[in-house]
Design a protein around this motif. Structure first.
Motif, PDB file in Angstrom:
ATOM      1  N   UNK A  11      -7.462  -1.654  -1.817  1.00 21.88           N
ATOM      2  CA  UNK A  11      -6.220  -1.013  -1.397  1.00 21.88           C
ATOM      3  C   UNK A  11      -5.452  -0.575  -2.629  1.00 21.88           C
ATOM      4  N   UNK A  12      -4.665   0.478  -2.452  1.00 19.06           N
ATOM      5  CA  UNK A  12      -3.765   0.897  -3.514  1.00 19.06           C
ATOM      6  C   UNK A  12      -2.550   1.571  -2.908  1.00 19.06           C
ATOM      7  N   UNK A  13      -1.484   1.623  -3.704  1.00 19.36           N
ATOM      8  CA  UNK A  13      -0.241   2.240  -3.261  1.00 19.36           C
ATOM      9  C   UNK A  13       0.219   3.216  -4.336  1.00 19.36           C
ATOM     10  N   UNK A  14       0.725   4.361  -3.856  1.00 18.51           N
ATOM     11  CA  UNK A  14       1.227   5.399  -4.760  1.00 18.51           C
ATOM     12  C   UNK A  14       2.685   5.693  -4.443  1.00 18.51           C
ATOM     13  N   UNK A  15       3.439   5.983  -5.493  1.00 20.65           N
ATOM     14  CA  UNK A  15       4.782   6.529  -5.386  1.00 20.65           C
ATOM     15  C   UNK A  15       4.706   7.877  -6.094  1.00 20.65           C
ATOM     16  N   UNK A  16       4.911   8.935  -5.333  1.00 19.05           N
ATOM     17  CA  UNK A  16       4.674  10.294  -5.830  1.00 19.05           C
ATOM     18  C   UNK A  16       3.217  10.364  -6.297  1.00 19.05           C
ATOM     19  N   UNK A  17       2.967  10.643  -7.552  1.00 15.44           N
ATOM     20  CA  UNK A  17       1.586  10.727  -8.042  1.00 15.44           C
ATOM     21  C   UNK A  17       1.169   9.485  -8.823  1.00 15.44           C
ATOM     22  N   UNK A  18       2.092   8.524  -8.971  1.00 20.58           N
ATOM     23  CA  UNK A  18       1.811   7.313  -9.744  1.00 20.58           C
ATOM     24  C   UNK A  18       1.256   6.203  -8.860  1.00 20.58           C
ATOM     25  N   UNK A 129       6.439   5.253  -0.233  1.00 17.11           N
ATOM     26  CA  UNK A 129       5.115   4.903  -0.742  1.00 17.11           C
ATOM     27  C   UNK A 129       4.021   5.418   0.183  1.00 17.11           C
ATOM     28  N   UNK A 130       2.888   5.694  -0.398  1.00 12.81           N
ATOM     29  CA  UNK A 130       1.675   6.043   0.334  1.00 12.81           C
ATOM     30  C   UNK A 130       0.677   4.921   0.080  1.00 12.81           C
ATOM     31  N   UNK A 131       0.306   4.226   1.139  1.00 16.52           N
ATOM     32  CA  UNK A 131      -0.588   3.076   1.019  1.00 16.52           C
ATOM     33  C   UNK A 131      -1.956   3.468   1.555  1.00 16.52           C
ATOM     34  N   UNK A 132      -2.972   3.216   0.753  1.00 14.80           N
ATOM     35  CA  UNK A 132      -4.354   3.513   1.124  1.00 14.80           C
ATOM     36  C   UNK A 132      -5.117   2.189   1.139  1.00 14.80           C
ATOM     37  N   UNK A 133      -5.917   2.000   2.186  1.00 14.12           N
ATOM     38  CA  UNK A 133      -6.682   0.752   2.237  1.00 14.12           C
ATOM     39  C   UNK A 133      -7.984   0.958   2.996  1.00 14.12           C
ATOM     40  N   UNK A 134      -8.942   0.140   2.645  1.00 10.63           N
ATOM     41  CA  UNK A 134     -10.170   0.028   3.415  1.00 10.63           C
ATOM     42  C   UNK A 134     -10.143  -1.365   4.017  1.00 10.63           C
ATOM     43  N   UNK A 135      -9.833  -1.407   5.312  1.00 11.50           N
ATOM     44  CA  UNK A 135      -9.734  -2.685   6.007  1.00 11.50           C
ATOM     45  C   UNK A 135     -11.111  -3.309   6.143  1.00 11.50           C
ATOM     46  N   UNK A 136     -11.142  -4.611   6.078  1.00 14.61           N
ATOM     47  CA  UNK A 136     -12.380  -5.375   6.159  1.00 14.61           C
ATOM     48  C   UNK A 136     -12.377  -6.150   7.467  1.00 14.61           C
ATOM     49  N   UNK A 137     -13.216  -5.714   8.376  1.00 15.69           N
ATOM     50  CA  UNK A 137     -13.317  -6.388   9.680  1.00 15.69           C
ATOM     51  C   UNK A 137     -13.163  -5.425  10.833  1.00 15.69           C
TER      52      UNK A 137
END
Length: 149
Positions: A11-18, A129-137
């Motif tokens: 998982x990761x989170x971005x604020x704008x492009x950071x 924030x933009x949160x991206x994740x690959x859920x497990x399960x």
């Protein structure tokens, strides 16, 4: 205090492009704080999140905790966990703590988890924030320090 806990492969989170935080296997935690939260709520939540037995053991049974598997945490503040949509279609956020109360509590949650020698990454408090994740399960658990669910 409320949390939505998701077991993730990454998982990761971005604020704008950071990118402000990124983890590999572990838990993505959306954390909401109400104005009545105190140290006991924080202690409950830290203990519950880090000790939830939601990782598989050698028999493919969810029997291991984040601490057992050496996983990471990505903690994202989310006041909308205290949204109340029981009346009408527009949620009320009256129970969500204001920033001057919730930000120090959020930071203390992060610090307490780090003191347990857990790798902890974060979003940016109060940011869009933009949160991206690959859920497990997927495995998703709802927690509430008032034990409403």
């Amino acid at each position: 205090m409320r949390a939505v806990v998701q077991r993730v492969k990454e998982a990761f989170v971005k604020v704008d492009t950071e990118t402000t935080g990124t983890i590999g296997p572990g838990l993505l935690v959306y954390l909401g704080i109400t104005d009545s939260d105190e140290q006991a709520d924080l202690d409950f939540m830290v203990k519950k999140v880090t000790n939830l037995r939601i990782f598989e053991d050698e028999n493919d049974v969810m029997n291991r905790s984040l601490l057992d598997v050496g996983g990471s945490l990505l903690v994202v503040s989310q006041f909308t966990l205290y949204g109340d949509a029981r009346k009408g279609n527009r949620p009320s956020y009256i129970r969500a703590a204001k920033g001057e109360i919730s930000e120090p509590m959020y930071e203390k949650f992060v610090e307490t988890c780090r003191n347990l020698e857990i790798e902890v990454e974060t979003g940016r408090f109060g940011a869009d924030m933009k949160v991206h994740s690959i859920n497990d399960g997927p495995v998703t658990i709802l927690l509430d320090s008032e034990r409403n669910f």
